[in-house]
Design a protein around this motif. Sequence first.
Motif, PDB file in Angstrom:
ATOM      1  N   ASN A 261       0.799  -1.224   0.000  1.00 54.27           N
ATOM      2  CA  ASN A 261       0.000   0.000   0.000  1.00 54.27           C
ATOM      3  C   ASN A 261       0.834   1.278   0.000  1.00 54.27           C
ATOM      4  O   ASN A 261       0.298   2.360   0.185  1.00 54.27           O
ATOM      5  CB  ASN A 261      -0.938   0.009   1.203  1.00 54.27           C
ATOM      6  CG  ASN A 261      -1.964  -1.101   1.118  1.00 54.27           C
ATOM      7  OD1 ASN A 261      -2.436  -1.435   0.037  1.00 54.27           O
ATOM      8  ND2 ASN A 261      -2.291  -1.689   2.237  1.00 54.27           N
ATOM      9  N   ILE A 262       2.138   1.163  -0.180  1.00 58.91           N
ATOM     10  CA  ILE A 262       3.027   2.322  -0.212  1.00 58.91           C
ATOM     11  C   ILE A 262       3.801   2.297  -1.523  1.00 58.91           C
ATOM     12  O   ILE A 262       4.344   1.271  -1.915  1.00 58.91           O
ATOM     13  CB  ILE A 262       3.998   2.308   0.992  1.00 58.91           C
ATOM     14  CG1 ILE A 262       3.205   2.362   2.297  1.00 58.91           C
ATOM     15  CG2 ILE A 262       4.986   3.458   0.907  1.00 58.91           C
ATOM     16  CD1 ILE A 262       4.046   2.202   3.536  1.00 58.91           C
ATOM     17  N   VAL A 263       3.836   3.447  -2.188  1.00 63.03           N
ATOM     18  CA  VAL A 263       4.553   3.548  -3.452  1.00 63.03           C
ATOM     19  C   VAL A 263       6.035   3.282  -3.187  1.00 63.03           C
ATOM     20  O   VAL A 263       6.624   3.852  -2.278  1.00 63.03           O
ATOM     21  CB  VAL A 263       4.369   4.944  -4.079  1.00 63.03           C
ATOM     22  CG1 VAL A 263       4.880   4.959  -5.504  1.00 63.03           C
ATOM     23  CG2 VAL A 263       2.928   5.372  -4.044  1.00 63.03           C
ATOM     24  N   GLU A 264       6.638   2.416  -4.008  1.00 61.31           N
ATOM     25  CA  GLU A 264       8.023   2.001  -3.786  1.00 61.31           C
ATOM     26  C   GLU A 264       9.028   3.002  -4.346  1.00 61.31           C
ATOM     27  O   GLU A 264       8.907   3.461  -5.484  1.00 61.31           O
ATOM     28  CB  GLU A 264       8.264   0.636  -4.431  1.00 61.31           C
ATOM     29  CG  GLU A 264       9.647   0.080  -4.170  1.00 61.31           C
ATOM     30  CD  GLU A 264       9.873  -1.281  -4.800  1.00 61.31           C
ATOM     31  OE1 GLU A 264      11.027  -1.751  -4.747  1.00 61.31           O
ATOM     32  OE2 GLU A 264       8.926  -1.867  -5.357  1.00 61.31           O
ATOM     33  N   LEU A 265      10.028   3.328  -3.530  1.00 59.49           N
ATOM     34  CA  LEU A 265      11.157   4.133  -3.988  1.00 59.49           C
ATOM     35  C   LEU A 265      12.085   3.211  -4.753  1.00 59.49           C
ATOM     36  O   LEU A 265      12.592   2.229  -4.218  1.00 59.49           O
ATOM     37  CB  LEU A 265      11.885   4.754  -2.793  1.00 59.49           C
ATOM     38  CG  LEU A 265      13.148   5.546  -3.103  1.00 59.49           C
ATOM     39  CD1 LEU A 265      12.821   6.792  -3.931  1.00 59.49           C
ATOM     40  CD2 LEU A 265      13.841   5.949  -1.805  1.00 59.49           C
ATOM     41  N   LEU A 266      12.320   3.509  -6.038  1.00 59.06           N
ATOM     42  CA  LEU A 266      13.123   2.637  -6.889  1.00 59.06           C
ATOM     43  C   LEU A 266      14.577   3.066  -6.970  1.00 59.06           C
ATOM     44  O   LEU A 266      15.477   2.231  -6.932  1.00 59.06           O
ATOM     45  CB  LEU A 266      12.530   2.604  -8.305  1.00 59.06           C
ATOM     46  CG  LEU A 266      11.080   2.137  -8.410  1.00 59.06           C
ATOM     47  CD1 LEU A 266      10.551   2.350  -9.815  1.00 59.06           C
ATOM     48  CD2 LEU A 266      10.965   0.690  -7.982  1.00 59.06           C
ATOM     49  N   GLU A 267      14.806   4.365  -7.144  1.00 62.89           N
ATOM     50  CA  GLU A 267      16.167   4.888  -7.291  1.00 62.89           C
ATOM     51  C   GLU A 267      16.240   6.299  -6.735  1.00 62.89           C
ATOM     52  O   GLU A 267      15.224   6.972  -6.593  1.00 62.89           O
ATOM     53  CB  GLU A 267      16.590   4.945  -8.761  1.00 62.89           C
ATOM     54  CG  GLU A 267      16.784   3.616  -9.415  1.00 62.89           C
ATOM     55  CD  GLU A 267      17.313   3.750 -10.840  1.00 62.89           C
ATOM     56  OE1 GLU A 267      18.031   2.831 -11.249  1.00 62.89           O
ATOM     57  OE2 GLU A 267      17.018   4.742 -11.529  1.00 62.89           O
TER      58      GLU A 267
END
Length: 124
Positions: A80-86
Amino acid sequence: MPAPATPSAVRPQLFGHHADYETLLTLGEGSYGVVVKARHKSTGRVVAIKRFRDLDSEDKYVRNTALREVRLLKDLLHVNIVELLEVYRHKNKLNLVFEFCDRTLVDNLGMDANQTRLVGWQVL
């Protein structure tokens, strides 16, 4: 209790590069910077990039907020949390690359603008 996210087999490196992304459009602007929709050039993945204002500006609050956000999100994986990719730095601006969500919470609730305002005022 919310279910934990299923992380990728290997957590991606959090260091990207500006040249890896093609900006598609501006999604919004705020006091800390701008958010754009972009595409990773080699994978074609559509992402959202939060571009903070100049990190060497006299506003230490912006820098502290940006760094706190990176510290909190780099290990946070949840469905439910937008993922930090870079994360990368370009022209002295910190850029956070997130998975792109084409819908907002309001879209998912099915409320129109008036209902959203009413609920917002009730929450405040």
